[in-house]
Write an enzyme that holds these catalytic residues in place. Structure first.
Site, mmCIF file in Angstrom:
data_model
loop_
_atom_site.group_PDB
_atom_site.id
_atom_site.type_symbol
_atom_site.label_atom_id
_atom_site.label_comp_id
_atom_site.label_asym_id
_atom_site.label_seq_id
_atom_site.Cartn_x
_atom_site.Cartn_y
_atom_site.Cartn_z
ATOM 1 N N ASP A 1 -8.436 -2.337 4.547
ATOM 2 C CA ASP A 1 -8.374 -1.286 5.559
ATOM 3 C C ASP A 1 -8.164 0.105 5.000
ATOM 4 O OD1 ASP A 1 -5.113 -0.499 6.103
ATOM 5 O OD2 ASP A 1 -5.542 -2.322 4.982
ATOM 6 N N THR B 1 0.887 -1.153 0.000
ATOM 7 C CA THR B 1 0.000 0.000 0.000
ATOM 8 C C THR B 1 0.927 1.204 0.000
ATOM 9 O OG1 THR B 1 -1.664 -1.179 1.300
ATOM 10 C CG2 THR B 1 -1.770 1.199 1.385
ATOM 11 N N THR C 1 -0.170 0.138 6.558
ATOM 12 C CA THR C 1 0.030 -0.776 5.436
ATOM 13 C C THR C 1 0.162 -2.186 5.987
ATOM 14 O OG1 THR C 1 1.562 -1.454 3.675
ATOM 15 C CG2 THR C 1 2.508 -0.220 5.496
ATOM 16 N N GLY C 2 -0.284 -3.175 5.234
ATOM 17 C CA GLY C 2 -0.186 -4.550 5.697
ATOM 18 C C GLY C 2 -1.413 -5.354 5.320
ATOM 19 N N HIS C 3 -1.659 -6.425 6.058
ATOM 20 C CA HIS C 3 -2.793 -7.291 5.779
ATOM 21 C C HIS C 3 -4.080 -6.592 6.197
ATOM 22 C CE1 HIS C 3 -5.209 -11.153 6.702
ATOM 23 N NE2 HIS C 3 -5.315 -10.848 5.425
ATOM 24 N N GLY C 4 -4.879 -6.212 5.217
ATOM 25 C CA GLY C 4 -6.030 -5.357 5.457
ATOM 26 C C GLY C 4 -7.013 -5.894 6.473
#
Length: 313
Positions: A200, A169, A220-223
């Site tokens: 997210d 992201t 940022t990362g796993h939504g």
């Protein structure tokens, strides 16, 4: 009051072949955003400019370079938030828009709503003369190759996230010379996601949050993991309890890892100009401009500085 901007290009296991371009891209975006403030622009103007720069760079999963869904289509998400007013605008599952962050700002400034999704977001874009871009002009060769390799969503997502690989992201946070903060986040989501999946990034308090009384965050990362713990607001809450920006970020990311086994990253700035770039994935490309110095990093505990005059700011 000193102005500060921090930018990230996504927390994931960035492959070596994309590492240099990723760092170069966030450095350029940070400098562009800071230049806006030096010319009198607001923190809101700054984060929009920085994220537009990242959306225009096909190295990143946003705008140009965004990932494809299970049908080989582009569905994009973005949010922008003004810490002065708590005004926010977002779009989700909008198709083929080169700069979703600017469309999100238009939602904030030109409608009575905070988020528009899918067909409604595209209809709104048409109404304000924001044109769509053909998929082939937004999709990078790298993404097309990866999509072909991971056409099966279930297998692909499990493989990617078990390897902490598919977190990608872009975002920016800033505090301007007047002490106002802002955030912006933009993404193409997860490769091979179901049609209509929203993560997210466009959700207030999850992908981003900004409040002049506390600070600004872009995540940022796993939504799905970030949504479960409302990561951006969780970081802000730690700051409101008196934690420094770096500690607040570390505590929130640790909680997300312990509670829902999610990995990710965040950039944070306080109204006083303290900032941090923190992540629990293998890598996160980030850059910050503070006073006359450009900072950047990619690997854990990495922090390089460059005199800003080398970038003609």
């Amino acid at each position: 009051m000193s102005a500060v901007i921090v930018v990230h290009g996504g927390a994931w296991a960035i492959p070596d072949e994309l590492a240099s371009a990723s760092v170069s891209g966030v450095k350029t975006a940070a400098c562009e955003g800071f230049s806006v403030m030096k010319k009198g622009g607001s923190a809101l103007d700054s984060v929009e400019a920085a994220v537009r720069s990242l959306e225009d760079n096909n190295v990143f999963n946003a705008g140009h370079g965004a990932v494809l869904n299970s049908e080989g289509e582009l569905e994009l998400d973005a949010i922008i938030m003004d810490g002065k007013t708590l005004g926010s605008g977002a779009v989700s599952s909008v198709k083929n828009i080169a700069n979703p962050v600017s469309l999100a700002r238009a939602v904030m400034e030109k409608t009575n709503h905070m988020i528009l999704t899918s067909r409604g977001a595209n209809l709104f874009a048409d109404s304000i003369d924001v044109s769509t871009v053909p998929t082939e002009k937004l999709v990078s060769e790298f993404e097309r190759t990866e999509w072909e390799k991971h056409k099966n969503y279930i297998t692909g997502v499990k493989e990617d996230f078990n390897a902490k690989w598919a977190h990608d992201t872009v975002g920016a946070v800033a505090v301007d010379f007047a002490g106002n903060v802002a955030c912006a986040t933009s993404t193409g989501g997860i490769r091979n996601k179901m049609v209509g999946r929203v993560g997210d990034s466009p959700i207030i308090g999850c992908g981003g949050y900004a409040d002049n009384f506390s600070g600004a965050v872009s995540c940022t990362g796993h939504g799905e993991s970030i949504l479960k713990v409302t990561l951006a607001r969780l970081i802000i809450s730690y700051m409101e309890q008196g934690k420094a920006v770096a500690e607040a970020s570390e505590l929130a990311l640790q909680y997300m890892g312990d509670r829902v086994h999610g990995a990710g990253g965040a950039i944070v700035v306080s109204p006083s100009g303290q900032w941090a770039a923190t992540f629990t994935t293998d890598r996160m490309a980030w850059a910050a401009v503070e006073n006359d110095t450009l900072w950047c990093g990619l690997n854990p505990q990495e922090k390089f500085e460059t005199p800003l005059n080398e970038w003609n700011i």
